[in-house]
Design a protein around this motif. Structure first.
Motif, PDB file in Angstrom:
ATOM      1  N   CYS A  60      43.543  27.960   3.743  1.00 25.44           N
ATOM      2  CA  CYS A  60      44.199  27.551   4.982  1.00 25.44           C
ATOM      3  C   CYS A  60      45.679  27.310   4.733  1.00 25.44           C
ATOM      4  O   CYS A  60      46.099  27.022   3.599  1.00 25.44           O
ATOM      5  CB  CYS A  60      43.533  26.278   5.506  1.00 25.44           C
ATOM      6  N   PHE A  61      46.491  27.425   5.780  1.00 26.62           N
ATOM      7  CA  PHE A  61      47.915  27.146   5.680  1.00 26.62           C
ATOM      8  C   PHE A  61      48.122  25.649   5.525  1.00 26.62           C
ATOM      9  O   PHE A  61      47.521  24.849   6.238  1.00 26.62           O
ATOM     10  CB  PHE A  61      48.631  27.642   6.936  1.00 26.62           C
ATOM     11  N   CYS A  62      48.966  25.260   4.576  1.00 23.97           N
ATOM     12  CA  CYS A  62      49.294  23.851   4.376  1.00 23.97           C
ATOM     13  C   CYS A  62      50.662  23.590   4.999  1.00 23.97           C
ATOM     14  O   CYS A  62      51.662  24.188   4.572  1.00 23.97           O
ATOM     15  CB  CYS A  62      49.313  23.500   2.888  1.00 23.97           C
ATOM     16  N   VAL A  63      50.710  22.718   6.001  1.00 27.57           N
ATOM     17  CA  VAL A  63      51.966  22.484   6.717  1.00 27.57           C
ATOM     18  C   VAL A  63      52.984  21.774   5.831  1.00 27.57           C
ATOM     19  O   VAL A  63      54.197  21.863   6.073  1.00 27.57           O
ATOM     20  CB  VAL A  63      51.727  21.667   8.005  1.00 27.57           C
ATOM     21  N   HIS A  64      52.532  21.080   4.800  1.00 28.23           N
ATOM     22  CA  HIS A  64      53.444  20.366   3.912  1.00 28.23           C
ATOM     23  C   HIS A  64      53.976  21.275   2.800  1.00 28.23           C
ATOM     24  O   HIS A  64      55.163  21.227   2.467  1.00 28.23           O
ATOM     25  CB  HIS A  64      52.747  19.142   3.309  1.00 28.23           C
ATOM     26  N   CYS A  65      53.096  22.102   2.246  1.00 28.80           N
ATOM     27  CA  CYS A  65      53.528  23.071   1.229  1.00 28.80           C
ATOM     28  C   CYS A  65      54.235  24.268   1.861  1.00 28.80           C
ATOM     29  O   CYS A  65      54.939  25.012   1.189  1.00 28.80           O
ATOM     30  CB  CYS A  65      52.337  23.575   0.430  1.00 28.80           C
TER      31      CYS A  65
ATOM     32  N   VAL B 268      35.366  19.906  18.012  1.00 31.37           N
ATOM     33  CA  VAL B 268      35.895  19.068  19.087  1.00 31.37           C
ATOM     34  C   VAL B 268      37.211  18.396  18.714  1.00 31.37           C
ATOM     35  O   VAL B 268      37.840  17.739  19.544  1.00 31.37           O
ATOM     36  CB  VAL B 268      34.879  17.995  19.527  1.00 31.37           C
ATOM     37  N   GLY B 269      37.635  18.548  17.457  1.00 25.97           N
ATOM     38  CA  GLY B 269      38.895  17.949  17.055  1.00 25.97           C
ATOM     39  C   GLY B 269      39.405  18.546  15.761  1.00 25.97           C
ATOM     40  O   GLY B 269      38.630  19.085  14.956  1.00 25.97           O
ATOM     41  N   GLN B 270      40.730  18.455  15.558  1.00 25.95           N
ATOM     42  CA  GLN B 270      41.332  18.955  14.327  1.00 25.95           C
ATOM     43  C   GLN B 270      42.731  18.381  14.173  1.00 25.95           C
ATOM     44  O   GLN B 270      43.479  18.257  15.143  1.00 25.95           O
ATOM     45  CB  GLN B 270      41.417  20.488  14.360  1.00 25.95           C
ATOM     46  N   TYR B 271      43.084  18.000  12.937  1.00 26.99           N
ATOM     47  CA  TYR B 271      44.456  17.565  12.627  1.00 26.99           C
ATOM     48  C   TYR B 271      44.796  17.988  11.195  1.00 26.99           C
ATOM     49  O   TYR B 271      44.026  17.713  10.282  1.00 26.99           O
ATOM     50  CB  TYR B 271      44.608  16.052  12.741  1.00 26.99           C
ATOM     51  N   PRO B 272      45.958  18.659  10.997  1.00 27.02           N
ATOM     52  CA  PRO B 272      46.880  19.222  12.001  1.00 27.02           C
ATOM     53  C   PRO B 272      46.177  20.268  12.875  1.00 27.02           C
ATOM     54  O   PRO B 272      45.169  20.829  12.480  1.00 27.02           O
ATOM     55  CB  PRO B 272      47.978  19.857  11.151  1.00 27.02           C
ATOM     56  N   SER B 273      46.754  20.506  14.042  1.00 27.32           N
ATOM     57  CA  SER B 273      46.128  21.400  15.008  1.00 27.32           C
ATOM     58  C   SER B 273      46.182  22.849  14.544  1.00 27.32           C
ATOM     59  O   SER B 273      46.919  23.202  13.612  1.00 27.32           O
ATOM     60  CB  SER B 273      46.827  21.286  16.368  1.00 27.32           C
ATOM     61  N   VAL B 274      45.413  23.692  15.218  1.00 28.52           N
ATOM     62  CA  VAL B 274      45.456  25.130  14.946  1.00 28.52           C
ATOM     63  C   VAL B 274      46.878  25.653  15.098  1.00 28.52           C
ATOM     64  O   VAL B 274      47.363  26.439  14.276  1.00 28.52           O
ATOM     65  CB  VAL B 274      44.507  25.895  15.894  1.00 28.52           C
ATOM     66  N   ALA B 275      47.569  25.199  16.134  1.00 26.08           N
ATOM     67  CA  ALA B 275      48.946  25.643  16.361  1.00 26.08           C
ATOM     68  C   ALA B 275      49.852  25.229  15.211  1.00 26.08           C
ATOM     69  O   ALA B 275      50.699  26.001  14.755  1.00 26.08           O
ATOM     70  CB  ALA B 275      49.469  25.083  17.684  1.00 26.08           C
ATOM     71  N   ASP B 276      49.695  23.998  14.722  1.00 24.61           N
ATOM     72  CA  ASP B 276      50.501  23.520  13.598  1.00 24.61           C
ATOM     73  C   ASP B 276      50.308  24.384  12.366  1.00 24.61           C
ATOM     74  O   ASP B 276      51.236  24.604  11.581  1.00 24.61           O
ATOM     75  CB  ASP B 276      50.141  22.073  13.248  1.00 24.61           C
ATOM     76  N   LEU B 277      49.084  24.871  12.181  1.00 22.32           N
ATOM     77  CA  LEU B 277      48.771  25.672  11.006  1.00 22.32           C
ATOM     78  C   LEU B 277      49.220  27.117  11.148  1.00 22.32           C
ATOM     79  O   LEU B 277      49.629  27.749  10.170  1.00 22.32           O
ATOM     80  CB  LEU B 277      47.264  25.642  10.725  1.00 22.32           C
ATOM     81  N   VAL B 278      49.136  27.652  12.372  1.00 19.04           N
ATOM     82  CA  VAL B 278      49.372  29.085  12.575  1.00 19.04           C
ATOM     83  C   VAL B 278      50.826  29.412  12.909  1.00 19.04           C
ATOM     84  O   VAL B 278      51.383  30.394  12.409  1.00 19.04           O
ATOM     85  CB  VAL B 278      48.438  29.635  13.679  1.00 19.04           C
ATOM     86  N   ILE B 279      51.477  28.588  13.735  1.00 22.71           N
ATOM     87  CA  ILE B 279      52.825  28.920  14.206  1.00 22.71           C
ATOM     88  C   ILE B 279      53.816  29.123  13.057  1.00 22.71           C
ATOM     89  O   ILE B 279      54.620  30.068  13.101  1.00 22.71           O
ATOM     90  CB  ILE B 279      53.317  27.871  15.224  1.00 22.71           C
ATOM     91  N   PRO B 280      53.800  28.278  11.990  1.00 21.95           N
ATOM     92  CA  PRO B 280      54.734  28.559  10.883  1.00 21.95           C
ATOM     93  C   PRO B 280      54.519  29.928  10.250  1.00 21.95           C
ATOM     94  O   PRO B 280      55.462  30.547   9.759  1.00 21.95           O
ATOM     95  CB  PRO B 280      54.428  27.430   9.886  1.00 21.95           C
ATOM     96  N   GLU B 281      53.273  30.415  10.271  1.00 19.97           N
ATOM     97  CA  GLU B 281      52.973  31.715   9.674  1.00 19.97           C
ATOM     98  C   GLU B 281      53.549  32.879  10.479  1.00 19.97           C
ATOM     99  O   GLU B 281      53.782  33.950   9.934  1.00 19.97           O
ATOM    100  CB  GLU B 281      51.460  31.891   9.533  1.00 19.97           C
TER     101      GLU B 281
END
Length: 283
Positions: free
Chosen positions: A43-48, A125-138
């Protein structure tokens, strides 16, 4: 990739996967409370700011989900003998799971997934960071070829992340339309048909008319526009959400082709400029 990992990594909120006793091995691996289960996801890591391997660390299990049980396993009948695997399977049903995965590069980086199981489904029913947070940087790499359409792409992903299927398709269709019309405006003088004739064509025919100038993957799959349009006008939210990852992947393939062409032309210019300069200097 198993169906549960697919749900975690690629699906939006309120998407689900069907489960039966045949999925027990995957369910035990993914939903167990054992932190040493060895379960990992890519998975994409928003911090790395790059793709990483995330390792399952723990899961909080809540017995009461508020969902009425509709079990087909004859609950409460002591005379019914059930196979061992069936018993094991039933232990995972009608519960809520708050699952934590941690980045193997830095354990302070984590993703949390919130799942509910029914008698035959697992629902995100829930996720953090969101799908958008993970995908948009890519997708930032596509800005050079998308231009103003980059905002459309990020909006589509954001809507999908919040469980909206039809609305996300509206933005995906705009991207396809603009890719085709922008190319038409660029090469219209080279075509043998007039502007009026071109505009009268069906959209797949427009793509065919621009065949020499469009990415092969779009020409070969020109029916994608019709699929997206059908989704907007005729299909359900659930059907659109189910198709979204595949449509998104197809658009990314088209953009990859355009990006490669842009980079090739840039390198050609640099190379041609170098050769011309050195040819003059070495005469």
């Amino acid at each position: 990739m198993g169906k549960i990992e697919e749900l975690l990594v690629n699906k939006g909120l309120y998407d689900s996967v069907d489960i039966t006793v045949d999925d027990l091995d995957e369910i035990e691996k993914c939903l167990t409370k054992d932190e040493y289960a060895g379960n990992t996801i890519d998975c994409f890591c928003v911090h790395c700011a790059t793709n990483r391997v995330f390792e399952y660390t723990n899961s909080e299990v809540h017995e009461d989900t508020g969902i009425m049980r509709m079990s087909v396993f004859d609950d409460g009948n002591p005379k019914v003998r059930r196979p061992k695997r069936e018993e094991q399977f039933r232990r995972y049903l009608n519960k809520r799971y708050a699952m934590t995965y941690r980045c193997t590069r830095d354990r302070q980086h984590f993703i949390i997934f919130d799942l509910i199981t029914t008698d035959d489904k697992i629902i995100k029913v829930g996720q953090y960071p969101s799908v958008a947070d993970l995908v948009i940087p890519e997708i930032a790499k596509y800005k050079p070829v998308l231009g103003t359409q980059y905002r459309e792409f990020s909006k589509a992903i954001g809507l999908f992340a919040h469980g909206i299927g039809i609305g996300s398709f509206v933005y995906l269709r705009r991207i396809i339309e603009n890719l085709v019309f922008d190319k038409y405006n660029e090469v219209s003088e080279n075509l043998e048909i007039s502007n009026t004739e071109f505009m009268r064509l069906k959209f797949d025919e427009k793509i065919e008319a621009l065949k020499p100038y469009l990415p092969e993957v779009l020409v070969a799959n020109k029916n994608i526009y019709g699929i997206v349009s059908k989704g907007i006008h005729e299909l359900s939210e659930e059907e659109c959400r189910e198709m979204f990852p595949y449509i998104k992947a197809g658009i990314e393939l088209i953009l990859d082709s355009l990006l490669a062409e842009k980079e090739r032309k840039s390198k050609e210019k640099i190379f041609e400029k170098f050769v011309a300069k050195k040819t003059g200097e070495l005469k």
